[in-house]
Design a protein around this motif. Sequence first.
Motif, mmCIF file in Angstrom:
data_model
loop_
_atom_site.group_PDB
_atom_site.id
_atom_site.type_symbol
_atom_site.label_atom_id
_atom_site.label_comp_id
_atom_site.label_asym_id
_atom_site.label_seq_id
_atom_site.Cartn_x
_atom_site.Cartn_y
_atom_site.Cartn_z
ATOM 1 N N MET A 165 0.818 -1.201 0.000
ATOM 2 C CA MET A 165 0.000 0.000 0.000
ATOM 3 C C MET A 165 0.852 1.250 0.000
ATOM 4 O O MET A 165 0.529 2.246 -0.648
ATOM 5 N N GLU A 166 1.983 1.259 0.770
ATOM 6 C CA GLU A 166 2.867 2.427 0.803
ATOM 7 C C GLU A 166 3.461 2.675 -0.582
ATOM 8 O O GLU A 166 3.581 3.819 -1.042
ATOM 9 N N PHE A 167 3.839 1.591 -1.254
ATOM 10 C CA PHE A 167 4.400 1.720 -2.595
ATOM 11 C C PHE A 167 3.367 2.310 -3.556
ATOM 12 O O PHE A 167 3.668 3.187 -4.361
ATOM 13 N N ARG A 168 2.158 1.835 -3.434
ATOM 14 C CA ARG A 168 1.080 2.335 -4.305
ATOM 15 C C ARG A 168 0.833 3.831 -4.092
ATOM 16 O O ARG A 168 0.707 4.609 -5.035
ATOM 17 N N ALA A 169 0.772 4.218 -2.830
ATOM 18 C CA ALA A 169 0.547 5.643 -2.521
ATOM 19 C C ALA A 169 1.680 6.501 -3.049
ATOM 20 O O ALA A 169 1.467 7.604 -3.576
ATOM 21 N N LEU A 170 2.897 5.985 -2.907
ATOM 22 C CA LEU A 170 4.065 6.731 -3.388
ATOM 23 C C LEU A 170 3.994 6.942 -4.893
ATOM 24 O O LEU A 170 4.264 8.038 -5.411
ATOM 25 N N VAL A 171 3.615 5.907 -5.626
ATOM 26 C CA VAL A 171 3.518 6.019 -7.085
ATOM 27 C C VAL A 171 2.441 7.021 -7.495
ATOM 28 O O VAL A 171 2.628 7.876 -8.372
ATOM 29 N N LEU A 172 1.280 6.962 -6.833
ATOM 30 C CA LEU A 172 0.187 7.877 -7.170
ATOM 31 C C LEU A 172 0.559 9.322 -6.880
ATOM 32 O O LEU A 172 0.271 10.238 -7.664
ATOM 33 N N LEU A 173 1.231 9.532 -5.761
ATOM 34 C CA LEU A 173 1.658 10.896 -5.420
ATOM 35 C C LEU A 173 2.657 11.424 -6.444
ATOM 36 O O LEU A 173 2.635 12.591 -6.820
ATOM 37 N N THR A 174 3.537 10.530 -6.905
ATOM 38 C CA THR A 174 4.534 10.931 -7.911
ATOM 39 C C THR A 174 3.855 11.350 -9.205
ATOM 40 O O THR A 174 4.199 12.368 -9.835
ATOM 41 N N LEU A 175 2.856 10.593 -9.636
ATOM 42 C CA LEU A 175 2.132 10.922 -10.863
ATOM 43 C C LEU A 175 1.377 12.229 -10.734
ATOM 44 O O LEU A 175 1.367 13.075 -11.638
ATOM 45 N N LEU B 209 -1.761 2.232 -14.482
ATOM 46 C CA LEU B 209 -0.761 2.023 -13.423
ATOM 47 C C LEU B 209 -1.419 1.537 -12.133
ATOM 48 O O LEU B 209 -0.886 0.685 -11.417
ATOM 49 N N GLU B 210 -2.617 2.118 -11.839
ATOM 50 C CA GLU B 210 -3.313 1.674 -10.625
ATOM 51 C C GLU B 210 -3.712 0.196 -10.723
ATOM 52 O O GLU B 210 -3.607 -0.565 -9.765
ATOM 53 N N ALA B 211 -4.126 -0.230 -11.921
ATOM 54 C CA ALA B 211 -4.483 -1.640 -12.129
ATOM 55 C C ALA B 211 -3.264 -2.531 -11.935
ATOM 56 O O ALA B 211 -3.328 -3.620 -11.344
ATOM 57 N N LYS B 212 -2.143 -2.056 -12.484
ATOM 58 C CA LYS B 212 -0.910 -2.819 -12.319
ATOM 59 C C LYS B 212 -0.507 -2.921 -10.853
ATOM 60 O O LYS B 212 -0.014 -3.945 -10.376
ATOM 61 N N LEU B 213 -0.736 -1.764 -10.147
ATOM 62 C CA LEU B 213 -0.428 -1.766 -8.716
ATOM 63 C C LEU B 213 -1.312 -2.770 -7.966
ATOM 64 O O LEU B 213 -0.853 -3.503 -7.091
ATOM 65 N N ASN B 214 -2.615 -2.754 -8.355
ATOM 66 C CA ASN B 214 -3.528 -3.722 -7.722
ATOM 67 C C ASN B 214 -3.079 -5.159 -8.009
ATOM 68 O O ASN B 214 -3.119 -6.034 -7.136
ATOM 69 N N THR C 243 -0.042 -6.105 -8.697
ATOM 70 C CA THR C 243 1.198 -6.363 -7.955
ATOM 71 C C THR C 243 0.909 -6.682 -6.495
ATOM 72 O O THR C 243 1.502 -7.576 -5.889
ATOM 73 N N GLU C 244 -0.039 -5.897 -5.914
ATOM 74 C CA GLU C 244 -0.404 -6.141 -4.526
ATOM 75 C C GLU C 244 -0.996 -7.543 -4.350
ATOM 76 O O GLU C 244 -0.741 -8.240 -3.364
ATOM 77 N N LYS C 245 -1.834 -7.940 -5.335
ATOM 78 C CA LYS C 245 -2.415 -9.285 -5.242
ATOM 79 C C LYS C 245 -1.333 -10.353 -5.333
ATOM 80 O O LYS C 245 -1.335 -11.358 -4.605
ATOM 81 N N LEU C 246 -0.362 -10.129 -6.266
ATOM 82 C CA LEU C 246 0.736 -11.087 -6.396
ATOM 83 C C LEU C 246 1.563 -11.158 -5.120
ATOM 84 O O LEU C 246 1.995 -12.232 -4.682
ATOM 85 N N GLN C 247 1.771 -9.980 -4.501
ATOM 86 C CA GLN C 247 2.526 -9.957 -3.270
ATOM 87 C C GLN C 247 1.781 -10.713 -2.161
ATOM 88 O O GLN C 247 2.370 -11.452 -1.380
ATOM 89 N N SER C 248 0.446 -10.498 -2.111
ATOM 90 C CA SER C 248 -0.366 -11.209 -1.112
ATOM 91 C C SER C 248 -0.321 -12.721 -1.339
ATOM 92 O O SER C 248 -0.192 -13.511 -0.403
ATOM 93 N N ASP C 249 -0.434 -13.108 -2.641
ATOM 94 C CA ASP C 249 -0.354 -14.539 -2.956
ATOM 95 C C ASP C 249 1.002 -15.116 -2.574
ATOM 96 O O ASP C 249 1.105 -16.254 -2.097
ATOM 97 N N LEU C 250 2.058 -14.314 -2.801
ATOM 98 C CA LEU C 250 3.407 -14.766 -2.465
ATOM 99 C C LEU C 250 3.553 -14.970 -0.956
ATOM 100 O O LEU C 250 4.149 -15.953 -0.498
#
Length: 244
Positions: free
Chosen positions: A1-11, A42-47, A49-56
């Motif tokens: 979630m922190e990574f996602r917020a950081l990316v959105l703020l950057t954009l 990018l938000e979809a990709k982030l979602n 990625t988050e799902k992949l991370q959760s699965d991992l």
Amino acid sequence: MEFRALVLLTLLGCLSVESALGQRGDMDIGELMAKVESMKYLEAKLNETEKLQSDLEALEARLNATIDELSEQRAEMDRLKKENKDMQMRLNATEEEIEKLKQSGGKADPQVAFSTSLANSGEVYKGPCTDKTLVFKQVFSNTGNGYDQNTGIFTAPVNGLYYFSFSTYGYNTHLMGAILMKNGIRQVSTYEDRSADGSDSSSNAVILQLADGDKVYMELWENARVFGNLNGHTTFSGFLLFPM
């Protein structure tokens, strides 16, 4: 979630910078829509990625659980191996005992013992006489039937180590004593010469190694006499210590 917020703020920052630096008062609508679509992508990709991370993380948890289960199974296997080894040792010992029983015909160690006295009634004076073998008529026990009360001879039923004991009693009118014989050979004896005290008694014992069929019996000394009655003064006993 922190990574996602950081990316959105950057954009969002990039959009603000472009708006501030632009010379025109208004941003091209097409360009803005493209940027919005890019942000959605990018938000979809982030979602994703988050799902992949959760699965991992879930997969890692399952892997750790599997490792723990395997460790428990290995410990259980080691315990079963030890139990199996102990059982195999006991089985081998049992098989050895069974083999010993087979070799001995499945029979336990023989039981041999006898105990006798000279007289079974009245009074008996034995000797001096030509036939010096003492025949003990009163039989208290004769386990294994090794003793013959008709001849006074004990015949060993098995090879082994045997214990014999005997006692003799007599009066001072004659020499008193007897000899324990094995297959006609003297072993141990009692002996009392005529004395002034009126009567004499003596006893002895011996352990002999006998083979199956060996004969043990009592003989009087030359010119000796012994006395017996129901009080059991003159006796002869023996038993098997252990087979060999």
